[in-house]
Scaffold this active site. Structure first.
Site, PDB file in Angstrom:
ATOM      1  N   ARG A   1       1.391   1.305  -6.058  1.00  0.00           N
ATOM      2  CA  ARG A   1       1.673   0.358  -4.981  1.00  0.00           C
ATOM      3  C   ARG A   1       0.406  -0.305  -4.453  1.00  0.00           C
ATOM      4  O   ARG A   1       0.460  -1.278  -3.715  1.00  0.00           O
ATOM      5  CB  ARG A   1       2.357   1.069  -3.821  1.00  0.00           C
ATOM      6  CG  ARG A   1       3.727   1.575  -4.161  1.00  0.00           C
ATOM      7  CD  ARG A   1       4.347   2.180  -2.938  1.00  0.00           C
ATOM      8  NE  ARG A   1       4.598   1.160  -1.945  1.00  0.00           N
ATOM      9  CZ  ARG A   1       5.757   0.568  -1.765  1.00  0.00           C
ATOM     10  NH1 ARG A   1       6.764   0.901  -2.510  1.00  0.00           N
ATOM     11  NH2 ARG A   1       5.911  -0.355  -0.853  1.00  0.00           N
TER      12      ARG A   1
ATOM     13  N   GLU B   1       8.901 -16.562 -17.973  1.00  0.00           N
ATOM     14  CA  GLU B   1       8.703 -15.117 -17.818  1.00  0.00           C
ATOM     15  C   GLU B   1       7.640 -14.622 -18.821  1.00  0.00           C
ATOM     16  O   GLU B   1       6.801 -13.785 -18.482  1.00  0.00           O
ATOM     17  CB  GLU B   1      10.052 -14.402 -18.022  1.00  0.00           C
ATOM     18  CG  GLU B   1      10.005 -12.888 -17.989  1.00  0.00           C
ATOM     19  CD  GLU B   1       9.453 -12.294 -16.695  1.00  0.00           C
ATOM     20  OE1 GLU B   1       9.241 -13.026 -15.724  1.00  0.00           O
ATOM     21  OE2 GLU B   1       9.187 -11.079 -16.690  1.00  0.00           O
TER      22      GLU B   1
ATOM     23  N   LYS C   1       4.199 -12.753 -17.750  1.00  0.00           N
ATOM     24  CA  LYS C   1       3.825 -11.419 -18.252  1.00  0.00           C
ATOM     25  C   LYS C   1       2.423 -11.450 -18.848  1.00  0.00           C
ATOM     26  O   LYS C   1       1.616 -10.576 -18.590  1.00  0.00           O
ATOM     27  CB  LYS C   1       4.797 -10.925 -19.339  1.00  0.00           C
ATOM     28  CG  LYS C   1       6.165 -10.493 -18.915  1.00  0.00           C
ATOM     29  CD  LYS C   1       6.228  -9.158 -18.209  1.00  0.00           C
ATOM     30  CE  LYS C   1       6.065  -9.327 -16.726  1.00  0.00           C
ATOM     31  NZ  LYS C   1       7.218  -9.652 -15.948  1.00  0.00           N
TER      32      LYS C   1
ATOM     33  N   CYS D   1       0.870  -1.171   0.000  1.00  0.00           N
ATOM     34  CA  CYS D   1       0.000   0.000   0.000  1.00  0.00           C
ATOM     35  C   CYS D   1       0.911   1.226   0.000  1.00  0.00           C
ATOM     36  O   CYS D   1       2.115   1.107   0.055  1.00  0.00           O
ATOM     37  CB  CYS D   1      -0.857  -0.001   1.247  1.00  0.00           C
ATOM     38  SG  CYS D   1      -1.664  -1.574   1.536  1.00  0.00           S
TER      39      CYS D   1
ATOM     40  N   LYS E   1       2.670  -3.510  -6.983  1.00  0.00           N
ATOM     41  CA  LYS E   1       4.045  -3.467  -7.474  1.00  0.00           C
ATOM     42  C   LYS E   1       5.022  -4.131  -6.517  1.00  0.00           C
ATOM     43  O   LYS E   1       5.921  -4.827  -6.921  1.00  0.00           O
ATOM     44  CB  LYS E   1       4.437  -2.012  -7.718  1.00  0.00           C
ATOM     45  CG  LYS E   1       5.845  -1.814  -8.278  1.00  0.00           C
ATOM     46  CD  LYS E   1       5.963  -2.419  -9.646  1.00  0.00           C
ATOM     47  CE  LYS E   1       7.383  -2.437 -10.151  1.00  0.00           C
ATOM     48  NZ  LYS E   1       7.534  -3.397 -11.258  1.00  0.00           N
TER      49      LYS E   1
ATOM     50  N   GLU F   1      -0.379 -11.872 -16.129  1.00  0.00           N
ATOM     51  CA  GLU F   1      -0.648 -10.800 -15.168  1.00  0.00           C
ATOM     52  C   GLU F   1      -1.292  -9.579 -15.790  1.00  0.00           C
ATOM     53  O   GLU F   1      -2.052  -8.889 -15.127  1.00  0.00           O
ATOM     54  CB  GLU F   1       0.598 -10.427 -14.362  1.00  0.00           C
ATOM     55  CG  GLU F   1       1.741  -9.886 -15.157  1.00  0.00           C
ATOM     56  CD  GLU F   1       2.959  -9.597 -14.280  1.00  0.00           C
ATOM     57  OE1 GLU F   1       2.810  -9.282 -13.111  1.00  0.00           O
ATOM     58  OE2 GLU F   1       4.077  -9.689 -14.826  1.00  0.00           O
TER      59      GLU F   1
ATOM     60  N   ASN G   1       0.963   0.221   6.464  1.00  0.00           N
ATOM     61  CA  ASN G   1       1.357  -0.768   5.449  1.00  0.00           C
ATOM     62  C   ASN G   1       1.883  -1.995   6.175  1.00  0.00           C
ATOM     63  O   ASN G   1       2.567  -1.853   7.192  1.00  0.00           O
ATOM     64  CB  ASN G   1       2.498  -0.234   4.574  1.00  0.00           C
ATOM     65  CG  ASN G   1       2.028   0.788   3.578  1.00  0.00           C
ATOM     66  OD1 ASN G   1       0.850   1.076   3.493  1.00  0.00           O
ATOM     67  ND2 ASN G   1       2.964   1.333   2.830  1.00  0.00           N
ATOM     68  N   GLY G   2       1.633  -3.183   5.635  1.00  0.00           N
ATOM     69  CA  GLY G   2       2.171  -4.400   6.268  1.00  0.00           C
ATOM     70  C   GLY G   2       1.054  -5.197   6.916  1.00  0.00           C
ATOM     71  O   GLY G   2      -0.128  -4.978   6.643  1.00  0.00           O
TER      72      GLY G   2
ATOM     73  N   TRP H   1      -4.006  -1.794  -0.831  1.00  0.00           N
ATOM     74  CA  TRP H   1      -4.094  -3.059  -1.563  1.00  0.00           C
ATOM     75  C   TRP H   1      -4.494  -4.072  -0.502  1.00  0.00           C
ATOM     76  O   TRP H   1      -3.714  -4.395   0.381  1.00  0.00           O
ATOM     77  CB  TRP H   1      -2.737  -3.395  -2.172  1.00  0.00           C
ATOM     78  CG  TRP H   1      -2.731  -4.589  -3.058  1.00  0.00           C
ATOM     79  CD1 TRP H   1      -3.074  -4.633  -4.374  1.00  0.00           C
ATOM     80  CD2 TRP H   1      -2.339  -5.920  -2.706  1.00  0.00           C
ATOM     81  NE1 TRP H   1      -2.923  -5.902  -4.857  1.00  0.00           N
ATOM     82  CE2 TRP H   1      -2.482  -6.714  -3.872  1.00  0.00           C
ATOM     83  CE3 TRP H   1      -1.902  -6.528  -1.535  1.00  0.00           C
ATOM     84  CZ2 TRP H   1      -2.184  -8.072  -3.880  1.00  0.00           C
ATOM     85  CZ3 TRP H   1      -1.613  -7.877  -1.549  1.00  0.00           C
ATOM     86  CH2 TRP H   1      -1.762  -8.637  -2.724  1.00  0.00           C
TER      87      TRP H   1
ATOM     88  N   HIS I   1       5.356 -34.583 -21.928  1.00  0.00           N
ATOM     89  CA  HIS I   1       5.161 -35.418 -20.735  1.00  0.00           C
ATOM     90  C   HIS I   1       3.829 -35.102 -20.052  1.00  0.00           C
ATOM     91  O   HIS I   1       3.678 -35.327 -18.858  1.00  0.00           O
ATOM     92  CB  HIS I   1       6.339 -35.236 -19.769  1.00  0.00           C
ATOM     93  CG  HIS I   1       7.632 -35.719 -20.350  1.00  0.00           C
ATOM     94  ND1 HIS I   1       7.936 -37.051 -20.505  1.00  0.00           N
ATOM     95  CD2 HIS I   1       8.666 -35.036 -20.887  1.00  0.00           C
ATOM     96  CE1 HIS I   1       9.117 -37.173 -21.082  1.00  0.00           C
ATOM     97  NE2 HIS I   1       9.588 -35.962 -21.332  1.00  0.00           N
TER      98      HIS I   1
HETATM   99  C1  F6R Z   1       5.992  -9.714 -12.297  1.00  0.00           C
HETATM  100  C2  F6R Z   1       6.501  -9.058 -11.114  1.00  0.00           C
HETATM  101  C3  F6R Z   1       6.665  -9.854  -9.871  1.00  0.00           C
HETATM  102  C4  F6R Z   1       7.954  -9.442  -9.152  1.00  0.00           C
HETATM  103  C5  F6R Z   1       8.042 -10.146  -7.791  1.00  0.00           C
HETATM  104  C6  F6R Z   1       9.346  -9.838  -7.100  1.00  0.00           C
HETATM  105  O1  F6R Z   1       5.923  -8.821 -13.372  1.00  0.00           O
HETATM  106  O2  F6R Z   1       6.765  -7.873 -11.111  1.00  0.00           O
HETATM  107  O3  F6R Z   1       6.653 -11.217 -10.130  1.00  0.00           O
HETATM  108  O4  F6R Z   1       9.046  -9.776  -9.954  1.00  0.00           O
HETATM  109  O5  F6R Z   1       6.972  -9.729  -6.998  1.00  0.00           O
HETATM  110  O6  F6R Z   1       9.508  -8.475  -6.919  1.00  0.00           O
HETATM  111  P1  F6R Z   1      10.926  -7.858  -6.595  1.00  0.00           P
HETATM  112  O7  F6R Z   1      11.797  -8.050  -7.770  1.00  0.00           O
HETATM  113  O8  F6R Z   1      10.640  -6.402  -6.317  1.00  0.00           O
HETATM  114  O9  F6R Z   1      11.440  -8.583  -5.390  1.00  0.00           O
END
Ligand code: F6R
Length: 613
Positions: A27, A486, A490, A2, A608, A493, A105-106, A79, A509
């Site tokens: 965030r 990856e 992408k 948040c 994020k 999400e 936050n937390g 969030w 498999h």
């Molecule tokens: C996907 C994404 C997440 C982050 C993950 C780790 O696009 O952004 O999977 O990679 O939450 O985040 P960091 O790198 O900030 O530890």
């Protein structure tokens, strides 16, 4: 997760706090709220939805004179973790007597026990949140000295938090505290600022004070008084932020994600800057602070990360094995802490995190340190918790990543880890000539990425076809296997299309049972070493009528006869093949999400920075 923003000074607080919240929206963005002190009383406005909705509500509910008069305020963009994103659950929360309000936050881990105890004592709660319990707890200790009440309450709290508290009758102070969730403070010309992220306040000040865990602080218009939770004064240095606030804006692109995809040549250049030694064929990574002898004595490398950062580690594992002759273990950070991992004093543990605040990665770092390992980190956000706690490491210098889907961090992480592998390799078994070849390949990466970006229209055409699917497979071999995972991440999400990333041979498999004409396969096959084998796997997919979109190295024509469409990218050494492939899969996801009308920078259910476990 948040966002927290606060201001106390000589200017109307409402607009300053709303502007800061807007910058923090990436965030967390499912509800928002604002609390101010006016004429000795607290006023609170909260709303489900975005900061814009909060601003509209504030304009409706608070008279213009009130908005002008209030000189202290705290705000929050949420969030949800405990309770749905409703007005009741949005922050700030009041204590039982309405004398103070709190944003948080937390997660307060023992909130249920605290809540039960307070309920027995007669408290009733309006929300399902852990935050309201903390507000009530602080209220229990509040007898006019807010700092003292916060310190007393925090002694009963387990979990992670960054908090800001405002009290009625105290128009000139905000009390903040941190344990596990970042809080940054700053002084500007008209007063003092509080935020969970420097991006919120950098348009007003560049002189930042980061709180450490277990710090509390009283923030006045003219100063910041930092103390330990035992109320003993502590001194925290002023850090001068050196990044540009315009870098945190969209710069003409429709979305932050697109901007960040296109700024990868520059981001990679920044990651490289000053770090290659073309005479010795090695990398210069001063922040690692390890002598060649210490590097030579490493017996195993443990890479810890989550999500996209984990995929970067899986790519880099190949480089450490091949260049540095080092056994590598790539660990999902969330698992590491809980399965009693074996860690030796000769292991080097490297935590990789864009934000440097990911709770699982931070917890894994602490566990590794408890077990006596040497820990380093690779982070993007300077001064972040993981960077500070690991004490040594490499910053990406990729600039702020605002789009929720990580893009430039991935390629810069692969590059930073590759430079580390080169440095380790030169301390162990690589010759100068081999090292020089690596340096040249790394230096060429920004240009390689530029060439792939030039093909964005071709990728967009494929994305238009993928956007119609409900399920998509990504396949690859070697370093292109994590690149495939990856790609799937992408797509999932931001476009909400179900996608899976598989090692190409693994498909037969089991998952091949799912292939049919409306299930496309993206084959990352731009490593000529494994092209023949991947071509075979592509044939298997075509035999099930699945459309196959192949990414191959320039000049490889064999895929033309097999794939539905082929995209050529610049030929790279196998250890770096994931970089052009990553650009393709990022663009694919972006354009597919765009075609489906999705909210690209703020996808549903995501935030994020994941600061809860
Ligand atoms: C996907 C994404 C997440 C982050 C993950 C780790 O696009 O952004 O999977 O990679 O939450 O985040 P960091 O790198 O900030 O530890």
């Amino acid at each position: 997760m948040c966002g927290i923003m606060g201001y106390v000074g000589s200017e109307p607080a409402v607009d300053i706090v709303l502007a800061g919240l807007k910058r923090l929206e990436y965030r967390g963005y499912d509800s928002a709220g604002l609390g101010i002190v006016d004429d000795g009383r607290l006023a609170i406005c909260k709303t489900p939805g975005r900061v814009k909705a909060l601003a509209d509500d504030v304009a409706k509910c608070w008279a213009p004179e009130l908005r002008q008069r209030a000189l202290a305020g705290i705000g929050h963009t949420r969030w949800a973790t405990h309770g749905a994103p409703t007005r009741e659950n949005a922050h700030p929360h009041l204590d039982a007597k309405g004398r103070l309000c709190l944003v948080h936050n937390g997660i307060i881990e023992n909130f249920q026990a605290l809540r039960a105890r307070l309920e027995q004592e007669g408290h009733s709660f309006l929300s399902q949140t852990d935050t309201e319990v903390l507000a009530h707890l602080i209220g229990e200790f509040y007898e006019g000295d807010l700092l003292r009440a916060v310190c007393a309450a925090l002694k009963h709290v387990e979990g992670a938090f960054g908090i800001a508290v405002l009290a009625a009758g105290k128009p000139d102070e905000i009390v903040v505290a941190r344990r596990g969730s970042p809080i940054v403070l700053g002084l500007c010309e008209t007063g003092a600022l509080v935020a969970s992220d420097a991006a919120a306040i950098m348009s007003l000040t560049r002189n930042l004070v980061y709180l450490e865990d277990h710090d509390v602080a009283v923030v006045h218009p003219g100063g910041i008084d930092v103390r330990s939770v035992d109320n003993v004064p502590v001194s925290r240095p002023v850090t001068v932020a050196d990044w540009d606030t315009t870098a945190a804006e969209k710069g003409g692109y429709a979305h932050f994600m697109l901007k960040e995809i296109f700024e990868q040549p520059e981001a990679l250049t920044n990651t490289l800057r000053g770090r290659l030694d073309p005479r010795e064929g090695t990398a210069v990574l001063g922040g690692l602070d390890m002598t060649p002898r210490e590097i030579n004595e490493i017996s195993r490398l443990v890479l810890l990360a989550c999500g996209t950062s984990l995929h970067a580690c899986q790519v880099a594992a190949y480089a450490f094995e091949e260049l540095a002759d080092l056994p590598v273990c790539v660990e999902q950070a969330a698992e590491f802490r809980y399965r009693n991992p074996i860690v030796r004093s000769t292991d080097l543990v490297v935590a990789v995190s864009q934000s440097g605040e990911t709770a699982d990665t931070l917890a894994a770092v602490r566990e590794a340190q408890r077990k006596g390992a040497r820990v380093a980190s690779i982070c993007n956000v300077v001064g972040s918790s993981i960077a500070r706690e690991s004490g040594r490491g490499v910053y990406l210098h990729a600039g702020p990543e605002i789009g929720v889907a990580s893009t430039k961090a991935f390629t810069c992480q692969v590059l930073a880890l590759s430079m580390m592998a080169l440095k380790f390799g030169r301390c162990r078994r690589l010759t100068r000539e081999q090292g020089l070849a690596c340096c040249q390949a790394y230096e060429a990466l920004p240009g390689v990425v530029r060439q792939v970006l030039e093909q964005h229209e071709a990728v967009r055409a494929i994305a238009g076809e993928i956007a119609r699917a409900n399920h998509v497979f990504y396949i690859g071999r070697g370093t292109l296997h994590p690149a495939a995972m990856e790609g799937a991440l992408k797509l999932k999400e931001i476009s909400y299309i179900h996608a899976e990333g598989y090692q190409a041979a693994e498909l037969k498999h089991g998952p091949i049972a799912l292939l049919q004409p409306d299930v496309p396969v993206v084959a990352l096959a731009n490593d000529p070493r494994s092209l023949d084998k991947t071509l075979g796997n592509m044939q298997e997919c075509r035999a099930r009528q699945a459309p196959v979109y192949a990414v191959v190295a320039a000049g490889e024509t064999a895929a033309n006869a097999v794939a539905t469409r082929v995209l050529e990218v610049p030929r790279q050494p196998p250890l770096l093949a994931s970089i052009p492939a990553a650009i393709v899969v990022q663009l694919l996801a972006y354009y597919a999400a765009l075609a489906r009308g999705c909210e690209i920078d703020q996808p549903r259910n995501l935030a994020k920075s994941v600061t809860v476990e």
